[in-house]
Design a protein around this motif. Structure first.
Motif, mmCIF file in Angstrom:
data_model
loop_
_atom_site.group_PDB
_atom_site.id
_atom_site.type_symbol
_atom_site.label_atom_id
_atom_site.label_comp_id
_atom_site.label_asym_id
_atom_site.label_seq_id
_atom_site.Cartn_x
_atom_site.Cartn_y
_atom_site.Cartn_z
ATOM 1 N N MET A 1 0.843 -1.161 0.000
ATOM 2 C CA MET A 1 0.000 0.000 0.000
ATOM 3 C C MET A 1 0.897 1.236 0.000
ATOM 4 N N PRO A 2 0.617 2.168 -0.857
ATOM 5 C CA PRO A 2 1.426 3.386 -0.914
ATOM 6 C C PRO A 2 1.279 4.220 0.367
ATOM 7 N N VAL A 3 2.322 4.978 0.680
ATOM 8 C CA VAL A 3 2.346 5.785 1.895
ATOM 9 C C VAL A 3 1.249 6.834 1.858
ATOM 10 N N ALA A 4 1.023 7.445 0.735
ATOM 11 C CA ALA A 4 0.021 8.498 0.628
ATOM 12 C C ALA A 4 -1.371 7.953 0.933
ATOM 13 N N VAL A 5 -1.686 6.765 0.436
ATOM 14 C CA VAL A 5 -3.000 6.160 0.683
ATOM 15 C C VAL A 5 -3.145 5.790 2.158
ATOM 16 N N ALA A 6 -2.105 5.190 2.746
ATOM 17 C CA ALA A 6 -2.161 4.794 4.158
ATOM 18 C C ALA A 6 -2.325 6.019 5.059
ATOM 19 N N CYS A 7 -1.605 7.090 4.744
ATOM 20 C CA CYS A 7 -1.719 8.301 5.567
ATOM 21 C C CYS A 7 -3.093 8.935 5.408
ATOM 22 N N ARG A 8 -3.668 8.890 4.200
ATOM 23 C CA ARG A 8 -5.005 9.450 3.996
ATOM 24 C C ARG A 8 -6.041 8.640 4.755
ATOM 25 N N VAL A 9 -5.914 7.317 4.776
ATOM 26 C CA VAL A 9 -6.862 6.458 5.502
ATOM 27 C C VAL A 9 -6.741 6.676 7.003
ATOM 28 N N ASP B 1 -5.711 9.366 8.421
ATOM 29 C CA ASP B 1 -5.864 10.792 8.681
ATOM 30 C C ASP B 1 -4.581 11.389 9.247
ATOM 31 N N LEU B 2 -3.466 11.035 8.621
ATOM 32 C CA LEU B 2 -2.156 11.564 8.990
ATOM 33 C C LEU B 2 -1.568 12.279 7.787
ATOM 34 N N SER B 3 -0.639 13.166 8.079
ATOM 35 C CA SER B 3 0.041 13.835 6.969
ATOM 36 C C SER B 3 1.247 13.000 6.540
ATOM 37 N N THR B 4 1.551 13.032 5.267
ATOM 38 C CA THR B 4 2.721 12.291 4.784
ATOM 39 C C THR B 4 4.007 12.941 5.302
ATOM 40 N N GLN B 5 3.961 14.259 5.497
ATOM 41 C CA GLN B 5 5.127 14.956 6.032
ATOM 42 C C GLN B 5 5.457 14.456 7.433
ATOM 43 N N GLY B 6 4.432 14.279 8.285
ATOM 44 C CA GLY B 6 4.639 13.750 9.637
ATOM 45 C C GLY B 6 5.182 12.335 9.620
ATOM 46 N N TYR B 7 4.702 11.508 8.688
ATOM 47 C CA TYR B 7 5.189 10.133 8.576
ATOM 48 C C TYR B 7 6.664 10.106 8.213
ATOM 49 N N TYR B 8 7.066 10.917 7.227
ATOM 50 C CA TYR B 8 8.469 10.914 6.804
ATOM 51 C C TYR B 8 9.380 11.512 7.877
ATOM 52 N N LYS B 9 8.872 12.486 8.636
ATOM 53 C CA LYS B 9 9.644 13.033 9.746
ATOM 54 C C LYS B 9 9.860 11.963 10.810
ATOM 55 N N TRP B 10 8.793 11.198 11.109
ATOM 56 C CA TRP B 10 8.910 10.111 12.092
ATOM 57 C C TRP B 10 9.846 9.025 11.581
ATOM 58 N N LEU B 11 9.778 8.720 10.298
ATOM 59 C CA LEU B 11 10.626 7.688 9.719
ATOM 60 C C LEU B 11 12.096 8.066 9.816
ATOM 61 N N LYS B 12 12.405 9.365 9.676
ATOM 62 C CA LYS B 12 13.783 9.835 9.770
ATOM 63 C C LYS B 12 14.297 9.745 11.214
ATOM 64 N N ASP B 13 13.441 10.091 12.191
ATOM 65 C CA ASP B 13 13.846 10.112 13.600
ATOM 66 C C ASP B 13 12.695 9.548 14.442
ATOM 67 N N PRO B 14 12.605 8.210 14.613
ATOM 68 C CA PRO B 14 11.444 7.617 15.292
ATOM 69 C C PRO B 14 11.381 7.927 16.793
ATOM 70 N N VAL B 15 12.498 8.248 17.415
ATOM 71 C CA VAL B 15 12.502 8.591 18.833
ATOM 72 C C VAL B 15 12.850 10.070 18.949
ATOM 73 N N SER B 16 11.949 10.842 19.555
ATOM 74 C CA SER B 16 12.198 12.276 19.675
ATOM 75 C C SER B 16 13.285 12.537 20.719
ATOM 76 N N GLN B 17 13.844 13.724 20.665
ATOM 77 C CA GLN B 17 14.889 14.086 21.621
ATOM 78 C C GLN B 17 14.334 14.109 23.049
#
Length: 160
Positions: A1-9, A11-27
């Protein structure tokens, strides 16, 4: 399933997903984990310390944390002072403190007390009600079952 479709289902933004993917644990989570490790070490050395004293110990160790943050981290980690645990309030009554010799169960399953039939002569039944009157300078009053004053005396307050 594409990321855009999963995020739309979801109700998340794709920008937030890619930010989390880059750094899954916040400071903040990373810093909190390190502080929780130090809290566990302090608590292991002295389990009687509450979160306020733990905050002081953290300050002595060079870790800047407010009491509110230490309380939140201690609550999250399950670190509590060994002597300051609220007990009770479980919602269930405990066992009876004495045998209820005057109790009889009625037809509808209701417990009734037979005070008149059990007392054939004086000093057979003693019921007390201890009241503490704050307005009367800590005067304790013990009343009998017919509202007669049986005993009264002053209470001494002890400060621990």
């Amino acid at each position: 399933m594409p990321v855009a479709v999963a995020c739309r289902v979801l109700d998340l933004s794709t920008q937030g997903y890619y930010k989390w993917l880059k750094d899954p644990v916040s400071q903040r989570d990373w810093d909190d984990a390190h502080v929780i490790d130090v809290i566990h070490q302090i608590h292991q050395d002295d389990p009687t310390l509450g979160y306020r004293f733990i905050a002081d110990e953290l300050a002595d160790a060079g870790i800047a944390a407010s009491e509110n943050r230490v309380w939140r981290l201690c609550s999250t980690a399950g670190v509590f002072a060994s002597h300051h645990r609220r007990r009770g309030a479980s919602g269930k009554p405990g066992p009876a403190v004495h045998d209820d010799l005057l109790a009889t169960v009625g037809d509808h399953g209701r417990v009734r007390h037979d005070f008149v039939g059990a007392a054939h002569r004086p000093n057979q039944i003693w019921l007390t009600d201890i009241e503490r009157h704050e307005a009367l300078l800590n005067l304790a009053v013990v009343k009998g079952h017919r509202w007669r004053l049986v005993a009264a005396g002053r209470l001494k307050l002890r400060t621990v």
